[in-house]
Write a protein that holds these residues in place. Structure first.
Motif, PDB file in Angstrom:
ATOM      1  N   LEU A  13    -111.922-102.674 -29.036  1.00 13.00           N
ATOM      2  CA  LEU A  13    -111.141-102.941 -27.830  1.00 13.00           C
ATOM      3  C   LEU A  13    -109.653-102.705 -28.124  1.00 13.00           C
ATOM      4  N   ASP A  14    -109.003-101.915 -27.296  1.00 11.18           N
ATOM      5  CA  ASP A  14    -107.578-101.641 -27.494  1.00 11.18           C
ATOM      6  C   ASP A  14    -106.850-101.863 -26.168  1.00 11.18           C
ATOM      7  N   LEU A  15    -105.781-102.629 -26.219  1.00 11.96           N
ATOM      8  CA  LEU A  15    -105.052-102.928 -24.975  1.00 11.96           C
ATOM      9  C   LEU A  15    -104.383-101.658 -24.450  1.00 11.96           C
ATOM     10  N   SER A  50    -111.753-111.071 -18.494  1.00 10.05           N
ATOM     11  CA  SER A  50    -110.948-112.125 -19.124  1.00 10.05           C
ATOM     12  C   SER A  50    -109.599-111.555 -19.582  1.00 10.05           C
ATOM     13  N   ILE A  51    -109.664-110.380 -20.195  1.00  9.80           N
ATOM     14  CA  ILE A  51    -108.434-109.750 -20.689  1.00  9.80           C
ATOM     15  C   ILE A  51    -107.501-109.396 -19.528  1.00  9.80           C
ATOM     16  N   ALA A  52    -108.094-108.958 -18.429  1.00 15.59           N
ATOM     17  CA  ALA A  52    -107.279-108.473 -17.302  1.00 15.59           C
ATOM     18  C   ALA A  52    -106.596-109.597 -16.527  1.00 15.59           C
ATOM     19  N   SER A  53    -107.046-110.833 -16.705  1.00 19.07           N
ATOM     20  CA  SER A  53    -106.433-111.870 -15.867  1.00 19.07           C
ATOM     21  C   SER A  53    -104.971-112.087 -16.293  1.00 19.07           C
ATOM     22  N   PRO A  54    -104.098-112.257 -15.310  1.00 18.30           N
ATOM     23  CA  PRO A  54    -102.652-112.309 -15.593  1.00 18.30           C
ATOM     24  C   PRO A  54    -102.265-113.499 -16.473  1.00 18.30           C
ATOM     25  N   LEU A 104    -104.909-104.253 -19.094  1.00 15.48           N
ATOM     26  CA  LEU A 104    -106.317-103.872 -19.215  1.00 15.48           C
ATOM     27  C   LEU A 104    -106.573-103.468 -20.655  1.00 15.48           C
ATOM     28  N   ALA A 105    -107.838-103.351 -20.976  1.00 19.15           N
ATOM     29  CA  ALA A 105    -108.189-102.874 -22.312  1.00 19.15           C
ATOM     30  C   ALA A 105    -109.230-101.774 -22.185  1.00 19.15           C
ATOM     31  N   GLU A 118    -105.320-103.633 -31.374  1.00 20.05           N
ATOM     32  CA  GLU A 118    -106.730-103.245 -31.464  1.00 20.05           C
ATOM     33  C   GLU A 118    -107.573-104.389 -32.049  1.00 20.05           C
ATOM     34  N   PHE A 119    -108.623-104.737 -31.323  1.00 20.41           N
ATOM     35  CA  PHE A 119    -109.510-105.833 -31.739  1.00 20.41           C
ATOM     36  C   PHE A 119    -110.939-105.301 -31.868  1.00 20.41           C
TER      37      PHE A 119
END
Ligand SMILES: Nc1nc2c(ncn2[C@@H]2O[C@H](COP(=O)(O)OP(=O)(O)OP(=O)(O)O)[C@@H](O)[C@H]2O)c(=O)[nH]1
Length: 242
Positions: A99-101, A168-172, A183-184, A144-145
């Motif tokens: 996963l990469d932002l 979850s990642i996208a929530s502000p 986003l990722a 990067e995760f």
């Protein structure tokens, strides 16, 4: 004064006992000396035990530092690879999710490096919460995760997880008095379909992630899209194979 004491070697006949024969004062002195030695030994034992515990703590701290990323507390790249290696040796179906932002650099540029650090910490916690307790998360570097999932049941499980993570990642979030929404791009690989070695699994997941990122950039996708589309495509493609 001389004392007689029983002697088993002489069949219970009284024999002269030189220790008892000492004067009471001398016995007391020796008793006192013995008690002092005992107290000193106890003290020394306590000190040795404390030194041993401090050594164990230092060793534990050093191991923790060697295996973990300072900023997020997650496993670092080397430790994550080791966990994948162990999982491959023990489990049939192991999945690696990379996963990469997207656009993380802008957070640093717009809000400062400290805010960027805070975002990375929050993202690390979000990823951890989205996984099962036995799963492993690592920060491979920068933004990067990677996640390691064991005993993967099937494509449905991975799709659900990928969506959960992406949402979850996208929530502000609020950092440095600003609102950040990122986003990722995600990519994954599953053993044995995509390989049985750490290198192959990580490389496949990495390639999938970059395909997702390129696709996202081509499409110009920006928040509040949940960002899971490329992942589900990838998941279906991987798991549809026999
Ligand atoms: N705040 C902070 N920034 C970091 C850290 N490590 C790396 N970075 C920054 O993270 C950025 C990562 O680079 P990229 O992945 O190319 O940035 P991006 O904007 O996400 O680009 P895309 O992935 O192509 O969307 C770089 O600007 C690094 O300087 C860190 O520990 N803290």
């Amino acid at each position: 004064m001389m004392h007689a004491c029983p002697d088993s070697a002489t069949g219970g006949a009284p024999a002269t006992c030189p220790v008892i024969a000492m004067r009471d004062g001398e016995l007391q002195r020796q008793l006192h000396h013995a008690l002092e030695s005992l107290a000193a030994s106890r003290l020394r034992c306590g000190q040795l035990e404390a030194q041993l515990q401090a050594g164990h703590r230092r060793e534990h701290q050093q191991r923790h530092l060697a295996e973990h990323d300072d900023l997020t507390g997650l496993f670092n790249r080397a430790a994550f690879r080791t966990r994948v290696q162990q999982a491959l040796a023990e489990d049939n179906r192991v999945a690696v999710l990379m996963l990469d932002l997207d656009g993380f650099k802008q957070v640093n540029d717009n809000h400062g490096h400290a805010a960027g650090d805070e975002v990375l910490r929050i993202m690390a916690a979000r990823i951890g919460h989205a996984l099962r307790s036995g799963d492993v998360v690592g920060r491979l570097g920068g933004d990067e995760f990677a996640c390691l999932l064991r005993n993967v049941a099937g494509s449905e499980q991975l799709t659900v997880l990928a969506r959960k993570l992406a949402l979850s990642i996208a929530s502000p979030m609020h950092v440095a008095e600003g609102r950040v929404s990122l986003l990722a791009s995600l990519g994954m690989a599953v053993s044995p379909t995509d390989g049985n070695s750490v290198d192959t699994l990580l490389a496949t997941a990495d390639a999938a992630m970059y395909r997702a990122k390129r696709l996202r950039k081509r499409q110009g996708v920006t928040p509040p899209c949940d960002g899971h589309e490329p992942v589900s495509e990838r998941t279906d493609a991987v798991l549809a194979r026999p």
